[in-house]
Design a protein around this motif. Sequence first.
Motif, PDB file in Angstrom:
ATOM      1  N   GLY A 162       9.022   1.641 -11.401  1.00  0.00           N
ATOM      2  CA  GLY A 162       7.231   1.920 -11.635  1.00  0.00           C
ATOM      3  C   GLY A 162       6.817   1.944 -10.252  1.00  0.00           C
ATOM      4  O   GLY A 162       5.612   2.072 -10.684  1.00  0.00           O
ATOM      5  N   SER A 163       6.796   1.520  -9.190  1.00  0.00           N
ATOM      6  CA  SER A 163       6.710   1.263  -8.232  1.00  0.00           C
ATOM      7  C   SER A 163       6.403   2.860  -7.268  1.00  0.00           C
ATOM      8  O   SER A 163       7.054   3.450  -7.833  1.00  0.00           O
ATOM      9  CB  SER A 163       6.741   0.410  -6.927  1.00  0.00           C
ATOM     10  N   ALA A 164       5.545   2.702  -6.507  1.00  0.00           N
ATOM     11  CA  ALA A 164       5.037   4.595  -6.116  1.00  0.00           C
ATOM     12  C   ALA A 164       6.460   5.053  -4.918  1.00  0.00           C
ATOM     13  O   ALA A 164       6.976   5.303  -4.955  1.00  0.00           O
ATOM     14  CB  ALA A 164       3.926   3.884  -5.423  1.00  0.00           C
ATOM     15  N   SER A 165       6.756   3.165  -4.213  1.00  0.00           N
ATOM     16  CA  SER A 165       7.644   3.529  -3.486  1.00  0.00           C
ATOM     17  C   SER A 165       9.293   4.066  -4.381  1.00  0.00           C
ATOM     18  O   SER A 165       9.992   4.848  -4.297  1.00  0.00           O
ATOM     19  CB  SER A 165       7.889   2.408  -2.946  1.00  0.00           C
ATOM     20  N   GLN A 166       9.405   3.359  -5.206  1.00  0.00           N
ATOM     21  CA  GLN A 166      10.337   4.110  -6.620  1.00  0.00           C
ATOM     22  C   GLN A 166      10.052   5.532  -6.709  1.00  0.00           C
ATOM     23  O   GLN A 166      11.363   5.768  -6.520  1.00  0.00           O
ATOM     24  CB  GLN A 166      10.385   2.724  -7.790  1.00  0.00           C
ATOM     25  N   LEU A 167       9.218   5.295  -7.470  1.00  0.00           N
ATOM     26  CA  LEU A 167       8.798   7.173  -7.778  1.00  0.00           C
ATOM     27  C   LEU A 167       8.993   8.053  -6.011  1.00  0.00           C
ATOM     28  O   LEU A 167       9.689   9.202  -6.747  1.00  0.00           O
ATOM     29  CB  LEU A 167       6.923   6.998  -8.032  1.00  0.00           C
ATOM     30  N   CYS A 168       8.227   7.921  -5.402  1.00  0.00           N
ATOM     31  CA  CYS A 168       8.557   8.817  -3.946  1.00  0.00           C
ATOM     32  C   CYS A 168      10.018   8.597  -3.352  1.00  0.00           C
ATOM     33  O   CYS A 168      10.982  10.024  -3.322  1.00  0.00           O
ATOM     34  CB  CYS A 168       8.176   8.595  -3.183  1.00  0.00           C
ATOM     35  N   GLY A 169      11.284   7.715  -3.906  1.00  0.00           N
ATOM     36  CA  GLY A 169      12.600   7.587  -3.185  1.00  0.00           C
ATOM     37  C   GLY A 169      12.774   8.526  -4.558  1.00  0.00           C
ATOM     38  O   GLY A 169      14.115   8.591  -4.173  1.00  0.00           O
ATOM     39  N   MET A 170      12.737   8.600  -6.116  1.00  0.00           N
ATOM     40  CA  MET A 170      13.737   9.414  -6.293  1.00  0.00           C
ATOM     41  C   MET A 170      13.244  11.144  -6.837  1.00  0.00           C
ATOM     42  O   MET A 170      14.343  11.402  -6.512  1.00  0.00           O
ATOM     43  CB  MET A 170      13.268   8.543  -7.988  1.00  0.00           C
ATOM     44  N   ALA A 321      14.623  13.589 -14.531  1.00  0.00           N
ATOM     45  CA  ALA A 321      15.491  12.738 -13.316  1.00  0.00           C
ATOM     46  C   ALA A 321      16.461  12.330 -14.376  1.00  0.00           C
ATOM     47  O   ALA A 321      17.105  11.336 -13.418  1.00  0.00           O
ATOM     48  CB  ALA A 321      14.578  11.817 -12.676  1.00  0.00           C
ATOM     49  N   GLY A 322      15.780  11.923 -15.609  1.00  0.00           N
ATOM     50  CA  GLY A 322      16.528  10.541 -15.966  1.00  0.00           C
ATOM     51  C   GLY A 322      16.699   9.011 -15.545  1.00  0.00           C
ATOM     52  O   GLY A 322      17.963   8.287 -15.945  1.00  0.00           O
ATOM     53  N   VAL A 323      16.372   8.883 -15.142  1.00  0.00           N
ATOM     54  CA  VAL A 323      15.812   7.376 -14.048  1.00  0.00           C
ATOM     55  C   VAL A 323      15.138   6.443 -15.405  1.00  0.00           C
ATOM     56  O   VAL A 323      13.463   6.731 -15.935  1.00  0.00           O
ATOM     57  CB  VAL A 323      15.210   7.466 -12.788  1.00  0.00           C
TER      58      VAL A 323
END
Length: 326
Positions: A162-170, A321-323
Amino acid sequence: MKKTALTLVTGALLAGLAFAGSAFAQDYPTKPITVVVPFAAGGPTDTVARLVAEVMSQDLGQQVVVQNVGGAGGTLGAGQVATAANDGYTLLLHHIGMSTAPTLYRSLPYDPTTDFAPIGLITSVPMTLVAKKDFEPNTLEELITYVKANGENVTYAHAGIGSASQLCGMLFMEAVDTQMTTVPYQGSGPAMTDIIGGQIDMICDQTTNTTSQIQAGEVKAYGVTSSQRLANLPDLPTTAEGGLNLEIGVWHGLYAPAGTDAAIITRLETALQAALVNETVVSRFAELGTYPVTAAEATPDALAQTLASQIELWRAVIEAAGVYAD
Ligand code: ASP
Protein backbone atom coordinates in the motif's frame (compact mmCIF):
# COMPACT_ATOMS: atom_id res chain seq x y z
CA MET A 1 -51.93 17.64 16.45
CA LYS A 2 -49.48 15.75 18.62
CA LYS A 3 -47.50 14.90 15.51
CA THR A 4 -47.20 18.61 14.52
CA ALA A 5 -45.96 19.57 17.98
CA LEU A 6 -43.39 16.80 17.88
CA THR A 7 -42.25 17.94 14.43
CA LEU A 8 -41.88 21.51 15.72
CA VAL A 9 -39.89 20.38 18.74
CA THR A 10 -37.65 18.17 16.59
CA GLY A 11 -37.17 21.01 14.09
CA ALA A 12 -36.21 23.45 16.84
CA LEU A 13 -33.82 20.92 18.32
CA LEU A 14 -32.11 20.31 14.98
CA ALA A 15 -31.86 24.05 14.29
CA GLY A 16 -30.32 24.50 17.76
CA LEU A 17 -27.79 21.76 17.09
CA ALA A 18 -26.90 23.25 13.69
CA PHE A 19 -26.41 26.65 15.32
CA ALA A 20 -24.21 25.12 18.03
CA GLY A 21 -22.23 23.37 15.29
CA SER A 22 -21.58 26.52 13.28
CA ALA A 23 -20.75 28.55 16.43
CA PHE A 24 -18.25 25.83 17.27
CA ALA A 25 -16.84 26.00 13.75
CA GLN A 26 -16.44 29.79 14.00
CA ASP A 27 -14.18 29.43 17.06
CA TYR A 28 -12.17 26.62 15.49
CA PRO A 29 -9.46 25.80 16.32
CA THR A 30 -9.34 26.21 20.08
CA LYS A 31 -6.80 23.47 20.80
CA PRO A 32 -3.93 21.64 19.05
CA ILE A 33 -4.68 19.66 15.89
CA THR A 34 -3.13 16.25 15.24
CA VAL A 35 -2.07 15.30 11.72
CA VAL A 36 -1.61 11.55 11.41
CA VAL A 37 1.15 10.47 9.04
CA PRO A 38 0.62 6.76 8.34
CA PHE A 39 4.37 6.02 8.13
CA ALA A 40 7.36 6.17 10.46
CA ALA A 41 9.07 9.44 11.37
CA GLY A 42 12.00 10.59 9.26
CA GLY A 43 10.56 9.42 5.93
CA PRO A 44 9.28 11.42 2.96
CA THR A 45 5.61 11.69 3.94
CA ASP A 46 6.71 12.76 7.41
CA THR A 47 9.03 15.39 5.88
CA VAL A 48 6.21 16.89 3.79
CA ALA A 49 3.83 16.82 6.78
CA ARG A 50 6.24 18.55 9.17
CA LEU A 51 7.03 21.34 6.70
CA VAL A 52 3.35 21.99 5.99
CA ALA A 53 2.21 21.57 9.61
CA GLU A 54 4.64 24.24 10.81
CA VAL A 55 3.10 26.92 8.58
CA MET A 56 -0.47 25.71 9.15
CA SER A 57 0.18 26.14 12.90
CA GLN A 58 1.11 29.78 12.35
CA ASP A 59 -1.95 30.38 10.17
CA LEU A 60 -4.38 28.62 12.52
CA GLY A 61 -2.91 30.03 15.74
CA GLN A 62 -2.79 26.52 17.23
CA GLN A 63 -0.17 23.81 17.23
CA VAL A 64 -0.50 21.30 14.38
CA VAL A 65 1.22 18.21 15.73
CA VAL A 66 2.41 15.36 13.48
CA GLN A 67 1.72 11.89 14.82
CA ASN A 68 3.35 8.91 13.08
CA VAL A 69 1.14 5.81 12.95
CA GLY A 70 3.10 3.44 10.72
CA GLY A 71 2.15 -0.09 9.72
CA ALA A 72 0.30 -2.09 7.05
CA GLY A 73 1.45 0.18 4.22
CA GLY A 74 -0.30 3.27 5.59
CA THR A 75 -3.65 1.58 6.22
CA LEU A 76 -3.31 1.53 10.03
CA GLY A 77 -2.94 5.31 10.31
CA ALA A 78 -5.61 5.98 7.68
CA GLY A 79 -7.98 3.59 9.46
CA GLN A 80 -7.38 5.40 12.74
CA VAL A 81 -8.41 8.76 11.22
CA ALA A 82 -11.42 7.22 9.43
CA THR A 83 -12.95 6.45 12.84
CA ALA A 84 -11.67 9.54 14.71
CA ALA A 85 -14.05 12.27 15.92
CA ASN A 86 -15.01 14.53 13.00
CA ASP A 87 -14.34 17.72 14.95
CA GLY A 88 -11.38 19.00 12.93
CA TYR A 89 -8.79 18.02 15.53
CA THR A 90 -7.60 14.79 13.88
CA LEU A 91 -6.46 14.90 10.24
CA LEU A 92 -4.65 12.56 7.88
CA LEU A 93 -1.80 13.43 5.56
CA HIS A 94 -1.44 10.52 3.18
CA HIS A 95 -0.20 9.88 -0.33
CA ILE A 96 -0.96 7.81 -3.43
CA GLY A 97 -1.49 4.81 -1.10
CA MET A 98 -4.96 6.19 -0.38
CA SER A 99 -5.86 5.16 -3.94
CA THR A 100 -4.07 1.80 -4.13
CA ALA A 101 -5.22 0.37 -0.77
CA PRO A 102 -8.85 -0.30 -1.82
CA THR A 103 -7.60 -2.76 -4.45
CA LEU A 104 -4.55 -4.10 -2.61
CA TYR A 105 -6.61 -4.84 0.53
CA ARG A 106 -9.73 -6.77 -0.33
CA SER A 107 -10.96 -6.33 3.26
CA LEU A 108 -9.94 -2.73 3.89
CA PRO A 109 -11.79 -1.55 7.03
CA TYR A 110 -12.44 1.95 5.60
CA ASP A 111 -13.50 3.51 2.32
CA PRO A 112 -11.18 6.33 1.18
CA THR A 113 -13.98 8.04 -0.75
CA THR A 114 -16.74 7.96 1.86
CA ASP A 115 -14.97 7.87 5.23
CA PHE A 116 -12.95 11.06 4.67
CA ALA A 117 -13.61 14.71 3.87
CA PRO A 118 -10.88 15.85 1.45
CA ILE A 119 -9.17 19.20 2.23
CA GLY A 120 -6.67 19.52 -0.62
CA LEU A 121 -3.77 18.17 -2.61
CA ILE A 122 -0.29 19.16 -1.41
CA THR A 123 2.44 18.05 -3.79
CA SER A 124 3.41 15.30 -6.22
CA VAL A 125 6.87 13.86 -5.63
CA PRO A 126 8.95 11.85 -8.13
CA MET A 127 10.60 8.63 -7.04
CA THR A 128 14.17 7.44 -7.43
CA LEU A 129 15.65 3.97 -7.77
CA VAL A 130 18.55 3.86 -5.30
CA ALA A 131 20.77 1.16 -3.77
CA LYS A 132 23.43 0.70 -1.11
CA LYS A 133 26.53 2.50 -2.27
CA ASP A 134 28.65 -0.58 -2.97
CA PHE A 135 25.90 -2.32 -4.98
CA GLU A 136 27.47 -3.82 -8.09
CA PRO A 137 25.49 -2.20 -10.94
CA ASN A 138 26.42 1.37 -11.83
CA THR A 139 23.76 2.38 -14.35
CA LEU A 140 20.07 1.69 -14.81
CA GLU A 141 20.84 -0.64 -17.70
CA GLU A 142 23.30 -2.56 -15.49
CA LEU A 143 20.76 -2.63 -12.66
CA ILE A 144 18.15 -4.24 -14.91
CA THR A 145 20.62 -6.89 -16.09
CA TYR A 146 21.77 -7.51 -12.51
CA VAL A 147 18.25 -7.90 -11.12
CA LYS A 148 17.28 -10.26 -13.94
CA ALA A 149 20.35 -12.39 -13.26
CA ASN A 150 20.07 -12.42 -9.46
CA GLY A 151 16.30 -12.34 -8.88
CA GLU A 152 15.37 -13.22 -5.32
CA ASN A 153 18.94 -12.78 -4.14
CA VAL A 154 18.34 -9.04 -4.49
CA THR A 155 16.62 -7.47 -1.46
CA TYR A 156 14.14 -4.64 -2.05
CA ALA A 157 12.87 -2.50 0.87
CA HIS A 158 9.41 -0.96 0.98
CA ALA A 159 7.10 0.69 3.47
CA GLY A 160 4.48 -2.08 3.45
CA ILE A 161 1.84 -3.17 0.96
CA GLY A 162 0.00 0.00 0.00
CA SER A 163 3.06 2.21 0.19
CA ALA A 164 4.53 4.10 -2.76
CA SER A 165 7.80 2.18 -2.50
CA GLN A 166 5.89 -1.10 -2.73
CA LEU A 167 3.96 0.21 -5.75
CA CYS A 168 7.15 1.37 -7.49
CA GLY A 169 8.87 -1.94 -6.69
CA MET A 170 5.91 -3.87 -8.06
CA LEU A 171 6.03 -1.84 -11.30
CA PHE A 172 9.80 -2.28 -11.54
CA MET A 173 9.59 -6.06 -11.03
CA GLU A 174 6.85 -6.23 -13.66
CA ALA A 175 8.92 -4.17 -16.09
CA VAL A 176 11.98 -6.41 -15.69
CA ASP A 177 9.82 -9.53 -15.34
CA THR A 178 11.72 -10.70 -12.24
CA GLN A 179 10.81 -11.07 -8.57
CA MET A 180 13.14 -9.75 -5.87
CA THR A 181 12.93 -10.48 -2.13
CA THR A 182 10.85 -7.68 -0.60
CA VAL A 183 11.39 -6.48 2.97
CA PRO A 184 8.63 -4.37 4.57
CA TYR A 185 9.26 -1.49 6.99
CA GLN A 186 6.92 0.91 8.83
CA GLY A 187 8.11 3.71 6.59
CA SER A 188 10.91 4.39 4.17
CA GLY A 189 12.80 6.51 6.75
CA PRO A 190 13.94 3.35 8.60
CA ALA A 191 14.30 1.50 5.26
CA MET A 192 16.76 4.16 4.08
CA THR A 193 18.82 3.71 7.27
CA ASP A 194 19.26 0.04 6.37
CA ILE A 195 20.14 0.83 2.73
CA ILE A 196 22.81 3.25 3.93
CA GLY A 197 23.97 0.61 6.43
CA GLY A 198 24.20 -1.93 3.60
CA GLN A 199 21.74 -4.43 5.12
CA ILE A 200 19.32 -4.08 2.18
CA ASP A 201 20.19 -3.76 -1.51
CA MET A 202 17.72 -1.27 -2.95
CA ILE A 203 14.51 0.78 -2.78
CA CYS A 204 12.46 3.06 -5.01
CA ASP A 205 11.44 6.04 -2.91
CA GLN A 206 10.35 9.66 -3.08
CA THR A 207 13.03 12.29 -3.72
CA THR A 208 11.95 13.85 -0.40
CA ASN A 209 13.76 10.90 1.23
CA THR A 210 16.61 10.28 -1.20
CA THR A 211 17.91 13.61 -2.54
CA SER A 212 20.35 14.43 0.28
CA GLN A 213 21.62 10.83 0.41
CA ILE A 214 22.20 10.82 -3.35
CA GLN A 215 23.94 14.21 -3.20
CA ALA A 216 26.11 13.05 -0.27
CA GLY A 217 27.04 9.84 -2.10
CA GLU A 218 25.54 7.69 0.66
CA VAL A 219 23.50 5.71 -1.85
CA LYS A 220 23.88 4.86 -5.53
CA ALA A 221 21.12 6.30 -7.74
CA TYR A 222 19.94 4.85 -11.06
CA GLY A 223 16.97 6.83 -12.28
CA VAL A 224 14.15 9.21 -11.47
CA THR A 225 10.52 8.37 -12.28
CA SER A 226 9.63 11.83 -13.68
CA SER A 227 9.36 12.72 -17.36
CA GLN A 228 12.18 15.30 -17.03
CA ARG A 229 15.47 15.20 -15.14
CA LEU A 230 15.47 17.08 -11.82
CA ALA A 231 17.23 20.45 -11.52
CA ASN A 232 19.04 19.47 -8.31
CA LEU A 233 20.03 15.98 -9.54
CA PRO A 234 20.95 16.84 -13.15
CA ASP A 235 23.16 13.77 -13.69
CA LEU A 236 20.41 11.34 -12.77
CA PRO A 237 18.66 10.02 -15.91
CA THR A 238 14.93 9.52 -16.08
CA THR A 239 13.77 5.92 -15.99
CA ALA A 240 12.57 6.36 -19.59
CA GLU A 241 16.09 7.38 -20.66
CA GLY A 242 17.30 4.08 -19.19
CA GLY A 243 14.73 2.17 -21.23
CA LEU A 244 12.36 1.54 -18.35
CA ASN A 245 8.63 2.19 -18.59
CA LEU A 246 8.22 3.44 -15.02
CA GLU A 247 6.83 6.93 -14.58
CA ILE A 248 5.15 7.74 -11.28
CA GLY A 249 4.47 10.78 -9.10
CA VAL A 250 3.56 10.30 -5.44
CA TRP A 251 0.74 12.78 -4.80
CA HIS A 252 -0.05 13.77 -1.23
CA GLY A 253 -3.35 14.98 0.19
CA LEU A 254 -4.81 16.24 3.45
CA TYR A 255 -8.06 14.75 4.80
CA ALA A 256 -10.42 15.04 7.78
CA PRO A 257 -12.86 12.34 8.87
CA ALA A 258 -16.13 12.36 6.89
CA GLY A 259 -18.85 14.60 8.29
CA THR A 260 -16.48 17.33 9.45
CA ASP A 261 -18.26 20.71 9.43
CA ALA A 262 -17.88 22.48 6.06
CA ALA A 263 -16.68 25.69 7.77
CA ILE A 264 -13.86 23.74 9.44
CA ILE A 265 -12.83 22.20 6.12
CA THR A 266 -12.73 25.68 4.55
CA ARG A 267 -10.61 26.98 7.43
CA LEU A 268 -8.16 24.09 6.99
CA GLU A 269 -8.10 24.61 3.22
CA THR A 270 -7.12 28.28 3.79
CA ALA A 271 -4.32 27.22 6.16
CA LEU A 272 -3.11 24.59 3.68
CA GLN A 273 -3.07 27.16 0.88
CA ALA A 274 -1.03 29.52 3.09
CA ALA A 275 1.49 26.75 3.72
CA LEU A 276 1.88 25.97 0.03
CA VAL A 277 2.97 29.51 -0.87
CA ASN A 278 5.21 29.90 2.17
CA GLU A 279 8.80 30.69 1.12
CA THR A 280 10.42 28.09 3.37
CA VAL A 281 8.04 25.35 2.21
CA VAL A 282 8.51 26.24 -1.46
CA SER A 283 12.31 26.38 -1.27
CA ARG A 284 12.65 23.24 0.88
CA PHE A 285 10.32 21.34 -1.47
CA ALA A 286 12.47 22.49 -4.43
CA GLU A 287 15.64 21.26 -2.68
CA LEU A 288 13.90 17.91 -2.28
CA GLY A 289 12.90 17.69 -5.94
CA THR A 290 9.25 18.73 -5.73
CA TYR A 291 6.87 21.70 -5.89
CA PRO A 292 3.63 22.52 -4.07
CA VAL A 293 0.45 22.14 -6.10
CA THR A 294 -1.40 25.25 -7.35
CA ALA A 295 -4.10 26.96 -5.28
CA ALA A 296 -6.75 25.39 -7.54
CA GLU A 297 -5.42 21.92 -6.68
CA ALA A 298 -5.16 22.52 -2.93
CA THR A 299 -8.95 22.23 -2.69
CA PRO A 300 -11.42 19.57 -1.54
CA ASP A 301 -12.83 19.15 -5.06
CA ALA A 302 -9.45 18.66 -6.72
CA LEU A 303 -8.40 16.10 -4.10
CA ALA A 304 -11.73 14.24 -4.38
CA GLN A 305 -11.35 14.07 -8.16
CA THR A 306 -7.73 12.94 -8.03
CA LEU A 307 -8.55 10.27 -5.46
CA ALA A 308 -11.48 8.92 -7.49
CA SER A 309 -9.56 8.78 -10.78
CA GLN A 310 -6.43 7.30 -9.15
CA ILE A 311 -8.47 4.53 -7.49
CA GLU A 312 -9.68 3.51 -10.95
CA LEU A 313 -6.25 3.84 -12.57
CA TRP A 314 -4.45 1.72 -9.95
CA ARG A 315 -7.27 -0.84 -9.70
CA ALA A 316 -6.56 -1.87 -13.28
CA VAL A 317 -2.77 -1.98 -12.77
CA ILE A 318 -2.91 -3.92 -9.48
CA GLU A 319 -5.46 -6.41 -10.76
CA ALA A 320 -3.28 -7.02 -13.81
CA ALA A 321 -0.26 -7.60 -11.53
CA GLY A 322 -2.34 -9.83 -9.24
CA VAL A 323 -0.62 -8.50 -6.10
CA TYR A 324 -2.77 -8.35 -2.96
CA ALA A 325 -2.09 -7.78 0.72
CA ASP A 326 -4.73 -10.25 1.92
N1 ASP B 1 7.85 6.70 1.11
C1 ASP B 1 7.10 5.74 1.83
C2 ASP B 1 6.31 4.94 0.85
O1 ASP B 1 6.91 4.12 0.28
C3 ASP B 1 6.31 6.16 2.98
C4 ASP B 1 7.02 7.05 3.95
O2 ASP B 1 7.74 6.58 4.83
O3 ASP B 1 6.77 8.23 3.84
O4 ASP B 1 5.13 5.08 0.70
